[in-house]
Scaffold this motif. Sequence first.
Motif, PDB file in Angstrom:
ATOM      1  N   ARG A  35     -13.721 -54.674  23.679  1.00 26.09           N
ATOM      2  CA  ARG A  35     -13.405 -55.019  24.915  1.00 26.09           C
ATOM      3  C   ARG A  35     -12.083 -55.732  24.799  1.00 26.09           C
ATOM      4  N   ASP A  71     -10.909 -47.879  31.463  1.00 24.79           N
ATOM      5  CA  ASP A  71     -10.835 -47.570  29.971  1.00 24.79           C
ATOM      6  C   ASP A  71      -9.773 -46.499  29.975  1.00 24.79           C
ATOM      7  N   VAL A 101     -12.805 -50.844  26.168  1.00 23.39           N
ATOM      8  CA  VAL A 101     -12.849 -51.326  27.678  1.00 23.39           C
ATOM      9  C   VAL A 101     -11.758 -52.308  28.168  1.00 23.39           C
ATOM     10  N   TYR A 102     -11.131 -52.264  29.215  1.00 18.15           N
ATOM     11  CA  TYR A 102     -10.197 -53.439  29.313  1.00 18.15           C
ATOM     12  C   TYR A 102     -10.800 -54.307  30.370  1.00 18.15           C
ATOM     13  N   THR A 103     -11.204 -55.331  29.708  1.00 16.60           N
ATOM     14  CA  THR A 103     -11.724 -56.496  30.669  1.00 16.60           C
ATOM     15  C   THR A 103     -11.414 -57.701  30.105  1.00 16.60           C
ATOM     16  N   THR A 154     -16.864 -60.575  29.140  1.00 13.57           N
ATOM     17  CA  THR A 154     -17.822 -60.006  28.339  1.00 13.57           C
ATOM     18  C   THR A 154     -18.942 -59.368  29.529  1.00 13.57           C
ATOM     19  N   LYS A 202     -18.937 -56.451  30.988  1.00 14.30           N
ATOM     20  CA  LYS A 202     -19.253 -55.084  30.994  1.00 14.30           C
ATOM     21  C   LYS A 202     -19.544 -54.444  29.697  1.00 14.30           C
TER      22      LYS A 202
END
Length: 554
Positions: free
Chosen positions: A371, A403, A480-482, A485, A487
């Motif tokens: 992430r 993503d 995953v771009y977030t 936490t 996802k």
Amino acid sequence: MNRRHLRLATVLSTTGLLGAALLAQASAAPSAPAGKAGPQAAAKHVLLVSVDGLHQSDLAWYLAKHPSSALAKLVRGGVDYTRAQTTNPSDSFPGMVAQVTGGGPGTTGIYYDDTYNAALLPAGTTHCKGVKPGVEVDLTEDLDLDKTSIDAGQGLKNLPGSILSMTGNPTALINPATLPVDPKTCKPVYPHSYLQVNTVFEVARQAGLRTAWSDKHAAYEILNGPSGTGIQDLFTPEINSDALGYPAGNDWTTDNKATQQYDSYKVQAVLNEIDGYDHSRTHKVGTPAVFGLNLQSVSTAEKLPSSDGLAGGYTAKDVPGPLLQSNLDYVNAQIGALTAEIRKQHLQGSTTIILSAKHGQSPTDPTALTRVDDGPLLDGLNAAWKKLHPSAPTLVVHAVDDDAMLLWLSDRSKAATDFAKDYLLAQSGTGTDINKNPKAFTHSGLTKAYAGADAARYFGVKPGDARVPDVYGVAQYGVVYTGGTKKVAEHGGAHADDLDVPLVVSGAGVPDQVVDNAPVHTTQIAPTILDLLGLNPNKLQAVREEGTKALPVR
């Protein structure tokens, strides 16, 4: 093409007897005519079921574990295309639009659900002369009259129980003040007008056939096509509204039970349509020729770390975890309900079912998850540009990073697009892994970035196209771009986990027990629908532009 017919002895020994419903197809009584289908029509009804997040590997895993399931019977009753891929970017909007137009993002003009257009004017513009172009094009819940309500602001009482009374014309539920403005007409651009090509629904209507669809936002009125009238009955309960009956502040995607409840409203709408009513079961209108729905519960189960006491995502590469297994069971039950209703109405001899997905989800290997918070990366890019160009506007005017990384810039010159690309590929930092532990990343989590003219060529459009991203970054597997936490998976990217979706065509006019291992694409669904109905696939503009072929099912 690598196609093989399953041997009947193998099917009987490894997967059980074929369901009586599918065996009965050959002798089933034909249904009443569904309009003016051509003389070569193999079907009178085509039901499209699109399951967000469903991978071909998920379907194969489920069939191996449940050989007597409704999904297994559906697959055995038709052609199973095991190497199908969806659009890149693998977002819901380009993915769904592809299935009903026959074209990819470069042709349809739809790259994501939330993009930017350098030629349109800002929402709310009423005096257009002299206004600088460039505006976000938002095709999400933000267009609703009331995005907190599952009826998108229609004002129904006793929600969510009354949701089936929602209008079949969601265009009326879009707030025009949220829409970009056409500089030529100085009028708001509705989603259907933003689509650059026509849809199967428009072609079917022109042939006198009935159409219906169910999806997750009022903005899916884009599927009406440029005419704005392609779908006669469009049911779009708002998935990102407040989930009534669940903790305050949660929408229907934050709790998997809520997502299933939400999906069940759409399934009931389609069951009503199979029975010959509109989605609300108010008016007897006849079973549509082209209809279907999108399901969301598998996608939720793949994204959420946990829900309802069950761990989300995968336990190992391509091995569904407990929550996802439960949702595959749920989807199986919905397929069972739909096929049972088709049999009940004696439509099995005239109905073809197509099962696919708008997109997959990445990663399916939990150990690969990284992430990455994209906020500091974009802030750093803007600051670096500003340092060199103090009087220039902020460089990144819009970004979509799930993503993959899609950036639209205020300066579209080669110098600016190359600067953005080089900056991003030079950044490293620390994200988090599946267990929320620190995990290093390099190159902003990207494997490659396409900038300016290269980005345009990547999508098959001319440099300077008003819609195409100025930078398209292909993420490293597992990124995953977030910023948090919450996802463990996302979609939108170019990895196999994003792209490899199931594609099954089963029922009327289709040979059964066929496995086709040749590469195919979800854009081929659109011409296949028309071909099955005896209509000309070349009536679709995207089919003509891209040369999209119908699937070899007949």
